[in-house]
Design a protein around this motif. Structure first.
Motif, mmCIF file in Angstrom:
data_model
loop_
_atom_site.group_PDB
_atom_site.id
_atom_site.type_symbol
_atom_site.label_atom_id
_atom_site.label_comp_id
_atom_site.label_asym_id
_atom_site.label_seq_id
_atom_site.Cartn_x
_atom_site.Cartn_y
_atom_site.Cartn_z
ATOM 1 N N THR A 116 0.737 -1.133 -0.004
ATOM 2 C CA THR A 116 -0.045 -0.108 -0.062
ATOM 3 C C THR A 116 0.846 1.096 -0.049
ATOM 4 N N VAL A 117 2.242 1.197 0.273
ATOM 5 C CA VAL A 117 2.960 2.316 0.233
ATOM 6 C C VAL A 117 3.520 2.674 -0.962
ATOM 7 N N PRO A 118 2.952 3.908 -1.294
ATOM 8 C CA PRO A 118 3.238 4.156 -2.848
ATOM 9 C C PRO A 118 4.759 4.173 -3.184
ATOM 10 N N LEU A 119 5.033 3.516 -4.636
ATOM 11 C CA LEU A 119 6.132 3.081 -4.974
ATOM 12 C C LEU A 119 7.158 4.419 -5.037
ATOM 13 N N GLY A 120 6.641 5.674 -5.415
ATOM 14 C CA GLY A 120 7.398 6.675 -5.550
ATOM 15 C C GLY A 120 8.166 7.188 -4.316
ATOM 16 N N PHE A 132 18.517 -0.545 0.414
ATOM 17 C CA PHE A 132 17.173 -1.083 0.654
ATOM 18 C C PHE A 132 16.651 -1.365 2.014
ATOM 19 N N SER A 133 17.803 -1.686 2.914
ATOM 20 C CA SER A 133 17.385 -1.869 4.305
ATOM 21 C C SER A 133 16.973 -0.523 4.968
ATOM 22 N N GLN A 134 17.619 0.287 4.811
ATOM 23 C CA GLN A 134 17.291 1.571 5.307
ATOM 24 C C GLN A 134 15.807 2.103 4.822
ATOM 25 N N THR A 135 15.706 2.099 3.531
ATOM 26 C CA THR A 135 14.521 2.459 2.892
ATOM 27 C C THR A 135 13.204 1.583 3.472
ATOM 28 N N LEU A 136 13.455 0.358 3.617
ATOM 29 C CA LEU A 136 12.599 -0.645 4.195
ATOM 30 C C LEU A 136 12.274 -0.110 5.770
ATOM 31 N N ARG A 137 13.311 -0.023 6.456
ATOM 32 C CA ARG A 137 13.322 0.298 7.958
ATOM 33 C C ARG A 137 12.638 1.779 8.284
ATOM 34 N N LEU A 138 13.129 2.835 7.583
ATOM 35 C CA LEU A 138 12.921 4.056 7.917
ATOM 36 C C LEU A 138 11.682 4.481 7.081
ATOM 37 N N VAL A 139 11.374 4.088 5.832
ATOM 38 C CA VAL A 139 10.405 4.536 5.070
ATOM 39 C C VAL A 139 9.090 3.886 4.845
ATOM 40 N N VAL A 140 9.244 2.534 4.515
ATOM 41 C CA VAL A 140 8.171 1.454 4.135
ATOM 42 C C VAL A 140 7.661 0.987 5.214
ATOM 43 N N LEU A 141 8.211 0.190 6.198
ATOM 44 C CA LEU A 141 7.578 -0.343 7.317
ATOM 45 C C LEU A 141 6.794 0.275 8.258
ATOM 46 N N PRO A 142 7.489 1.561 8.876
ATOM 47 C CA PRO A 142 6.531 2.360 9.519
ATOM 48 C C PRO A 142 5.280 2.552 8.872
ATOM 49 N N GLN A 143 4.777 2.826 7.625
ATOM 50 C CA GLN A 143 3.657 3.050 7.466
ATOM 51 C C GLN A 143 2.923 1.753 7.015
ATOM 52 N N ALA A 144 3.846 0.756 6.708
ATOM 53 C CA ALA A 144 3.021 -0.630 6.450
ATOM 54 C C ALA A 144 2.458 -1.305 7.636
ATOM 55 N N PHE A 145 3.223 -0.987 8.987
ATOM 56 C CA PHE A 145 2.622 -1.338 10.283
ATOM 57 C C PHE A 145 1.388 -0.515 10.543
ATOM 58 N N ARG A 146 1.369 0.672 10.292
ATOM 59 C CA ARG A 146 0.175 1.495 10.632
ATOM 60 C C ARG A 146 -1.071 0.996 9.734
ATOM 61 N N SER A 147 -1.040 0.615 8.597
ATOM 62 C CA SER A 147 -2.014 0.199 7.765
ATOM 63 C C SER A 147 -2.492 -1.187 7.874
#
Length: 221
Positions: A116-120, A132-147
């Protein structure tokens, strides 16, 4: 009316269920998050392992996994997880089996949140130099958990009910005590009602609280 409860540690049995649920939930969240990271990893080997694990484990009955942890790991391979006491060993092996099983469902819930996290946003993170790991940990996962708080709440409720399978290897949780009481007492309906009410008390507040939290923390798109 409830004299048949005398001599039975009902609260202790439900406390064992709570401990099984809590430890298994923490372990499942950690391992499930790692599996979700593997499933979206750019490394083919990691993606393959994550996909194979989830597809295999989700299609194996939980009872088989719990019995394998007890009869297979402990009896055949001698894996005791550092416990010499039989009861403690059974508890730890039950937690291991519950984590192995539930983490597959946590992984899929998180993967749906990652999608659900926008690819942009991931592309922007890589553009500023994040790997990749920093993007996942700092940007993607926080939003993914909330959703996916709602879906994770459903997984937690299912985990609470799945702890009854631990009775198959002698863990003295609620279902194990209920079986003992039914064998010894003549109040089958009342015993079933008491334990059903106990599980409602455990699971209903969890669903309501996490459902409310999911609405409060939902990412506004």
């Amino acid at each position: 009316m409830f004299d048949f409860l005398d001599g039975y540690d009902v609260l202790g049995a439900f406390w064992m269920t709570v401990k099984l649920t809590a430890l298994s939930a923490v372990g499942s969240l950690i391992w499930g998050t790692l599996l979700a990271a593997m499933r979206v990893s750019p490394v083919p080997l990691m993606r393959g392992f994550g996909t194979a694990y989830v597809n295999i484990v989700r299609n194996i009955p939980l009872t088989v996994i719990i019995l394998f942890c007890s009869a297979g790991l402990a009896d055949v391979f001698g894996v005791t997880l550092g416990a010499e006491d039989f009861k403690i060993q059974g508890f730890r092996l039950a937690v291991l089996g519950l984590v192995a099983y539930t983490s597959a469902f946590v992984c899929e819930a998180l993967r749906s949140g990652i999608n659900t996290v926008p690819l942009g946003q991931a592309e922007a993170a890589r553009a500023i130099g994040l790997n990749f790991s920093q993007t996942l940990r700092l940007v993607v996962l926080p939003q993914a958990f909330r959703s996916v708080i709602g879906p994770l709440a459903n997984v937690l409720i299912a985990l609470t009910k799945n702890t009854t399978v631990a009775a198959a290897i002698g863990v003295a949780e609620a279902a194990y005590l209920m079986k003992t009481m039914i064998e010894n007492e003549a109040q089958t309906l009342l015993i079933g009602a008491v334990f059903a009410f106990g599980f409602v008390v455990l699971t209903l507040p969890t669903g309501l609280i996490l459902g409310w939290l999911g609405k409060r923390l939902a990412v506004k798109r």
